[in-house]
Write a protein that holds these residues in place. Sequence first.
Motif, PDB file in Angstrom:
ATOM      1  N   GLU A 108       0.841  -1.189   0.000  1.00 56.57           N
ATOM      2  CA  GLU A 108       0.000   0.000   0.000  1.00 56.57           C
ATOM      3  C   GLU A 108       0.883   1.247   0.000  1.00 56.57           C
ATOM      4  N   SER A 109       0.338   2.355  -0.494  1.00 55.60           N
ATOM      5  CA  SER A 109       1.080   3.612  -0.442  1.00 55.60           C
ATOM      6  C   SER A 109       1.240   4.039   1.011  1.00 55.60           C
ATOM      7  N   HIS A 110       2.263   4.820   1.277  1.00 55.58           N
ATOM      8  CA  HIS A 110       2.481   5.230   2.659  1.00 55.58           C
ATOM      9  C   HIS A 110       2.907   6.684   2.712  1.00 55.58           C
ATOM     10  N   SER A 111       2.646   7.302   3.855  1.00 56.91           N
ATOM     11  CA  SER A 111       3.079   8.678   4.067  1.00 56.91           C
ATOM     12  C   SER A 111       3.492   8.860   5.521  1.00 56.91           C
ATOM     13  N   GLY A 112       3.939   7.763   6.144  1.00 56.58           N
ATOM     14  CA  GLY A 112       4.306   7.812   7.551  1.00 56.58           C
ATOM     15  C   GLY A 112       5.767   7.519   7.779  1.00 56.58           C
ATOM     16  N   ASN A 113       6.079   7.099   8.996  1.00 56.30           N
ATOM     17  CA  ASN A 113       7.462   6.795   9.362  1.00 56.30           C
ATOM     18  C   ASN A 113       7.878   5.441   8.811  1.00 56.30           C
ATOM     19  N   LEU A 114       9.143   5.339   8.437  1.00 56.75           N
ATOM     20  CA  LEU A 114       9.717   4.063   8.016  1.00 56.75           C
ATOM     21  C   LEU A 114      10.523   3.483   9.178  1.00 56.75           C
ATOM     22  N   TYR A 115      10.329   2.188   9.423  1.00 53.07           N
ATOM     23  CA  TYR A 115      11.042   1.520  10.509  1.00 53.07           C
ATOM     24  C   TYR A 115      11.881   0.373   9.940  1.00 53.07           C
ATOM     25  N   CYS A 116      12.985   0.084  10.630  1.00 52.22           N
ATOM     26  CA  CYS A 116      13.875  -0.996  10.219  1.00 52.22           C
ATOM     27  C   CYS A 116      14.042  -1.999  11.352  1.00 52.22           C
ATOM     28  N   GLN A 117      14.152  -3.244  11.004  1.00 49.84           N
ATOM     29  CA  GLN A 117      14.336  -4.315  11.977  1.00 49.84           C
ATOM     30  C   GLN A 117      15.367  -5.288  11.412  1.00 49.84           C
ATOM     31  N   ARG A 132      -1.018   5.574  10.225  1.00 53.82           N
ATOM     32  CA  ARG A 132      -0.854   6.849  10.931  1.00 53.82           C
ATOM     33  C   ARG A 132      -1.477   6.795  12.328  1.00 53.82           C
ATOM     34  N   ALA A 133      -2.612   6.099  12.448  1.00 54.46           N
ATOM     35  CA  ALA A 133      -3.278   6.007  13.756  1.00 54.46           C
ATOM     36  C   ALA A 133      -2.397   5.301  14.778  1.00 54.46           C
ATOM     37  N   ILE A 134      -1.667   4.266  14.326  1.00 52.10           N
ATOM     38  CA  ILE A 134      -0.762   3.555  15.228  1.00 52.10           C
ATOM     39  C   ILE A 134       0.418   4.442  15.606  1.00 52.10           C
ATOM     40  N   ASP A 135       1.003   5.107  14.625  1.00 58.31           N
ATOM     41  CA  ASP A 135       2.103   6.027  14.913  1.00 58.31           C
ATOM     42  C   ASP A 135       1.663   7.069  15.950  1.00 58.31           C
ATOM     43  N   LYS A 136       0.449   7.547  15.794  1.00 60.86           N
ATOM     44  CA  LYS A 136      -0.080   8.549  16.728  1.00 60.86           C
ATOM     45  C   LYS A 136      -0.227   7.947  18.119  1.00 60.86           C
ATOM     46  N   THR A 137      -0.739   6.728  18.182  1.00 63.72           N
ATOM     47  CA  THR A 137      -0.937   6.065  19.466  1.00 63.72           C
ATOM     48  C   THR A 137       0.390   5.850  20.193  1.00 63.72           C
ATOM     49  N   LEU A 138       1.446   5.565  19.425  1.00 65.73           N
ATOM     50  CA  LEU A 138       2.742   5.231  20.021  1.00 65.73           C
ATOM     51  C   LEU A 138       3.592   6.450  20.360  1.00 65.73           C
ATOM     52  N   GLU A 139       3.081   7.648  20.109  1.00 65.99           N
ATOM     53  CA  GLU A 139       3.877   8.852  20.335  1.00 65.99           C
ATOM     54  C   GLU A 139       4.339   8.978  21.779  1.00 65.99           C
ATOM     55  N   GLU A 140       3.523   8.530  22.713  1.00 63.73           N
ATOM     56  CA  GLU A 140       3.910   8.676  24.115  1.00 63.73           C
ATOM     57  C   GLU A 140       4.982   7.671  24.537  1.00 63.73           C
ATOM     58  N   PHE A 141       5.199   6.635  23.719  1.00 60.29           N
ATOM     59  CA  PHE A 141       6.258   5.658  24.002  1.00 60.29           C
ATOM     60  C   PHE A 141       7.519   6.073  23.226  1.00 60.29           C
TER      61      PHE A 141
END
Length: 273
Positions: A108-117, A132-141
């Motif tokens: 899918e197209s994306h416009s958020g953060n890229l993560y590496c593992q 984006r909703a998950i990124d927003k939820t995780l902001e406090e962590f």
Amino acid sequence: MDNNSILLIDPTFDPASASTCNLLVKVGLDSFSYAIINKETKQVNAVFDEQECDNGAQKFAERLKTDSYLKLPYQEVKFAIHTANTIAIPNDLYNEANLESHSQFFTESHSGNLYCQAQNHFGFTTIFTLLRAIDKTLEEFTYAKKYEQNAGLIQLAEKLDGYNLLLDFTVASFNVLFIKNQQVVFQQCYEIENTEEFNYYILLIINQLNINLQETALNLTGIINKGDEKYHCLLKYFSKADFISVDTDLNQEVLDDMPAHYYSSLLALNQCV
């Protein structure tokens, strides 16, 4: 707790000891679970699990507002999160300086953060993005480590040799990992409504990957038991199935009343770097 969730907790667990503990969180397609592990005593202090969620990410966001255990000041926090946008890049092709170049292969197209593992044991790096909703939820962590959902399952696979098919179950989905001689050949997540649909996907996996049923070991973890329909379905094709447990010295007394393999992939996140 509702009918689809459980909270198992050591009665001696003191929330004030959170600074010596790790919080492990697994957000699946249709499930949400977490574990609290004391790093000093090597004890599993708590496990929460909710199955058959309409949306695992949404359930986590809701739970975060009401569950005080999720808000404690832990030593380390690790998230493994389901996403459709994930790709494994062999290390010799991985371009750390230009991660965006790899995102063209996302589903899918994306416009958020890229993560590496990094999966150095298997010689590849997973690149993924979250909703984006998950990124927003995780902001406090702020300092949490983020992994793709299969991270715990891949960790469990490191100790296996030869040909191995690993299946990690929730009530209504399963993750697949196929390993050939310490090489990851295939990984995927499937939603299933019934045993007939599960049977279809198993046959598809066997045929598409040309799996040799005599040479390939079948390893199971998650919400599956001997004698249930999915287990019997697998034994139509494989001569036996082994349940995977976490190969650690963790004290798991809090899980004594549960099958040992139910939370193997969740607890294996504790070993992910």
